[in-house]
Design an enzyme around this catalytic site. Structure first.
Site, PDB file in Angstrom:
ATOM      1  N   HIS A  30      -5.858   1.952  -0.008  1.00  0.00           N
ATOM      2  CA  HIS A  30      -4.760   2.766  -0.519  1.00  0.00           C
ATOM      3  C   HIS A  30      -4.449   2.434  -1.979  1.00  0.00           C
ATOM      4  CE1 HIS A  30      -4.148   3.575   3.807  1.00  0.00           C
ATOM      5  NE2 HIS A  30      -3.635   4.711   3.382  1.00  0.00           N
ATOM      6  N   GLU A  82       1.245  -1.631   7.951  1.00  0.00           N
ATOM      7  CA  GLU A  82       0.705  -0.441   8.602  1.00  0.00           C
ATOM      8  C   GLU A  82       1.264  -0.289  10.012  1.00  0.00           C
ATOM      9  OE1 GLU A  82      -3.531   1.777   9.620  1.00  0.00           O
ATOM     10  OE2 GLU A  82      -3.399  -0.399   9.630  1.00  0.00           O
ATOM     11  N   HIS A 102       3.288   5.155  -1.929  1.00  0.00           N
ATOM     12  CA  HIS A 102       2.313   4.065  -1.948  1.00  0.00           C
ATOM     13  C   HIS A 102       2.419   3.204  -3.205  1.00  0.00           C
ATOM     14  CE1 HIS A 102       0.001   4.127   1.750  1.00  0.00           C
ATOM     15  NE2 HIS A 102       0.325   5.406   1.811  1.00  0.00           N
TER      16      HIS A 102
END
Length: 685
Positions: A237, A350, A405
């Site tokens: 990511h 996550e 993010h």
């Protein structure tokens, strides 16, 4: 009679059509036991068999007792399936487990055939894909990409009447491709629309979806527990984020701001104009200055959270970094060690099955996606579905993804800042000197150290996903960023009188931000783009290393991103178990600018003795070529170093420029390359 491999292909093809409906131009018919038919069609089973049974190829499905999929039917067949929902992913994990438990492929085919027309098609396709990718006895079954099965999640739905007309009216050889417009989600007056070619790139979105297929959050523990999966979550990511930041700099735009205040209005609006394939409704849009408060969806009792609750989870995550340990469910303190801390934090963030204390640390990442994804209708008053940010297949399209993010990456960076800078021993490779580094396009049309980018028109076949539509190939043309293929030339001197091995690490770093101001080295360090990583054998004396850009350890070739997999391609096909996980090659480097935009090209040869793990692999075999983002099947990650090494840690304060960093080590080299955007469009050969 055809084999069970063909049966799996039929299961994935045209997912909204009943399974008994002939596939592949009416040539293949699934022969189902009568009790496999749904209630609607069971009384018609004899008629159906008579009507369609003349197809030349039959796949006979073995009769078994109906599996109990009651739990999976809690997600309505025509309802929304959201992989970020704890309840939905738990159901998906159970379905994957059931598919993995099938004793052989034929029983699996029977189980899946019974469930296909009863279960939510997105849930079914997800679970079957995960199972086929991870079962050892289905390794040679080609797996369709989501673009093939659900094209309306990637392509403007206004095109589908044209595609169907072309397919129905015109015979196969005379069909022409339908153009997918580059600009259809917003006008060019919107500043963020400058980046639509990146955010809405089909290949990038497929990469993100496929990575989460390879690394599911729930399911059998042997599937979820992969080597360094938490660190891969962080690093993959981060690389998506820094590629996006580089594109913003190309357009004189700043890096995205962190979504660190969940109570502030979100200025970015997004209206995707895509169909959620299960519902056949559009993904919901988000207006400007939407405010997150909570999410409370009655049909999904686990998608319940408030901003305050998420803030508490974030506070506990930050406390773990501050104190240097994570608290397990049993109260045990699990230290954040230098080599494993980022992996542990990645699993916590996550919120996969590997998170050591879900009740305490919660579900930060997934619930943030859901909170934003339902910001337009948090209580389901208007029966609106999720926005694209709430779907792993489409979330990258939304500008808010990158602000979210940025915030997540900042949290990881807080941990990395606590680690001591790398020592000279860790960074150096005595006796190895990089004398020269250069790049050039393979055709020699550009000057040395000048890379060329342009637009390319390519075609994709959408015929497999047109339920009840025309047979055969139905093509669409889309325009995407592309670069001229290039080669690295690296001259390395080995002063030792023996053969040595090294790992070549290649990164690209922007020199200037979106305002044209020079970036400090600490900023560059956060923005480096990994281009390649490979091992070399260094003989005594000078070694001339030539490496082609398409051999990158990050990317997969265009044909693997956009291939069409069907029964016609099955004979002799390679395994696709991992092969479609990787960054699309056409997006390897940023767009640059018409006048040429300079970047630092960093090359390092590290000591293989410090890099090596207990794994031997050939990057030219099977699906090993994109291991930087995707790891290796059933093996350790093929690099002992931290992902992003040597840029993942801070450096001493006196290091303020890239040249100062590389100048201290003979095994590093920095050169300036220019990326020039020609703003021309070519057609893919």
């Amino acid at each position: 009679m055809t084999d069970w491999k063909t049966g799996f292909m039929c299961l994935m093809t045209r997912p909204r059509e009943p399974l008994f409906y002939p596939k592949y131009g009416g040539q293949t018919f699934m022969v189902l036991p009568e009790h496999f038919f749904t209630d609607r069609y069971r009384p018609l089973a004899p008629i159906i068999n008579d009507r369609f049974g003349s197809a030349p190829n039959h796949v006979v499905v073995r009769s078994i007792d109906p599996p109990d999929f009651t739990y999976a039917m809690e997600i309505p067949r025509n309802g929304n399936y959201n992989q970020f929902s704890p309840k939905h992913r738990n159901i998906a994990g159970k379905l994957v487990q059931d598919f993995m438990n099938a004793p052989d492929p034929e029983i699996l085919l029977s189980m899946a055939s019974y469930g296909r027309d009863r279960l939510n098609p997105l849930l079914f396709q997800y679970a079957l894909t995960v199972a086929l990718l991870h079962r050892k006895d289905t390794q040679d079954v080609p797996v369709l990409s989501l673009l093939e099965t659900f094209p309306k999640r990637f392509v403007d739905p206004l095109l589908f009447p044209q595609l169907e007309e072309e397919g129905f009216v015109v015979d196969q050889p005379q069909r022409v491709a339908i153009e997918i417009p580059m600009v259809y989600t917003a006008s060019e007056e919107l500043l963020e629309q400058r980046l639509a070619y990146f955010r809405e790139d089909i290949g990038i979105n497929l990469h993100h979806w496929h990575w989460h297929i390879i690394y599911p959050m729930e399911g059998p523990i042997e599937i979820v527990r992969k080597d360094r999966r938490g660190e891969l979550f962080y690093y993959m990511h981060r690389q998506i984020l820094v590629r996006y930041i580089a594109e913003r700099f190309c357009h004189l735009m700043p890096a995205p701001t962190s979504l660190d205040n969940l109570r502030e209005p979100i200025p970015e609006a997004y209206f995707p104009k895509l169909l959620n394939s299960a519902l056949n409704r559009t993904y919901s849009g988000r207006h400007e200055n939407a405010v997150m408060t909570h999410v409370n969806r009655p049909e999904d009792e686990d998608s319940v959270a408030t901003v305050l609750e998420i803030e508490n989870w974030i506070t506990r995550f930050k406390e773990a970094i501050t104190h240097g340990y994570v608290v397990g469910e049993d109260g045990q303190r699990i230290p954040l060690e230098d080599s494993t801390g980022i992996d542990l934090l990645g699993n916590v963030m996550e919120n996969s099955l590997l998170s050591p204390n879900i009740p305490h640390y919660g579900n930060i990442h997934s619930m943030l996606h859901s909170l934003i994804g339902f910001v337009h209708d948090p209580d389901n008053k208007y029966l609106e579905g999720v926005g694209v940010i709430g779907d792993i297949a489409t979330s990258i399209r939304d500008p808010i993804f990158y602000r979210l993010h940025t915030f997540v990456d900042d949290l990881f960076e807080d941990y990395k800042k606590k680690l001591a800078p790398y020592t000279t021993k860790e960074l150096g490779y005595p006796g190895v000197t990089i004398e020269d580094v250069s790049v050039q396009d393979v055709n020699g049309k550009a000057a040395v150290n000048r890379l060329l980018t342009f637009w390319q028109r390519s075609q994709v076949d959408l015929g497999v996903g047109l339920d009840f539509g025309p047979t055969g190939h139905v093509l669409a043309t889309f325009t995407h960023l592309q670069h001229a293929p290039f080669v690295y030339r690296i001259n390395v001197m080995n002063d030792a009188q023996r053969v040595r091995r090294g790992t070549v690490r290649i990164f690209l770093a922007p020199i200037y931000n979106g305002s044209g101001e020079p970036l400090s080295f600490n900023q560059q360090r956060r923005y480096v783009i990994e281009l390649d990583k490979f091992t070399v054998t260094l003989t005594p004396g000078m070694n001339n290393i030539v490496r082609r850009s398409e051999d990158s350890s990050v990317t997969i070739p265009f044909e693997r991103t956009f291939r069409r997999q069907d029964i016609s391609t099955m004979p002799g096909t390679k395994s696709y178990r991992f092969c479609n996980c990787g960054w699309p090659d056409h997006m390897l480097i940023p767009q640059g600018s018409p006048h040429g935009l300079p970047y630092d090209l960093f090359v390092m040869v590290s000591d293989f003795k410090q890099d090596a793990v207990n794994v031997d692999f050939d990057e030219n075999l099977d699906c090993n070529d994109s291991h930087s983002y995707c790891g290796l099947r059933d093996k350790f990650y093929p690099d002992r170093r931290a992902m992003g090494f040597p840029f993942d840690r801070t450096v001493p304060k006196e290091i303020t420029h890239m040249e100062a960093f590389t100048g201290s080590f003979s095994n590093m080299k920095r050169t300036v390359v220019e990326i020039r955007f020609t703003n021309t469009t070519i057609s893919k050969v």
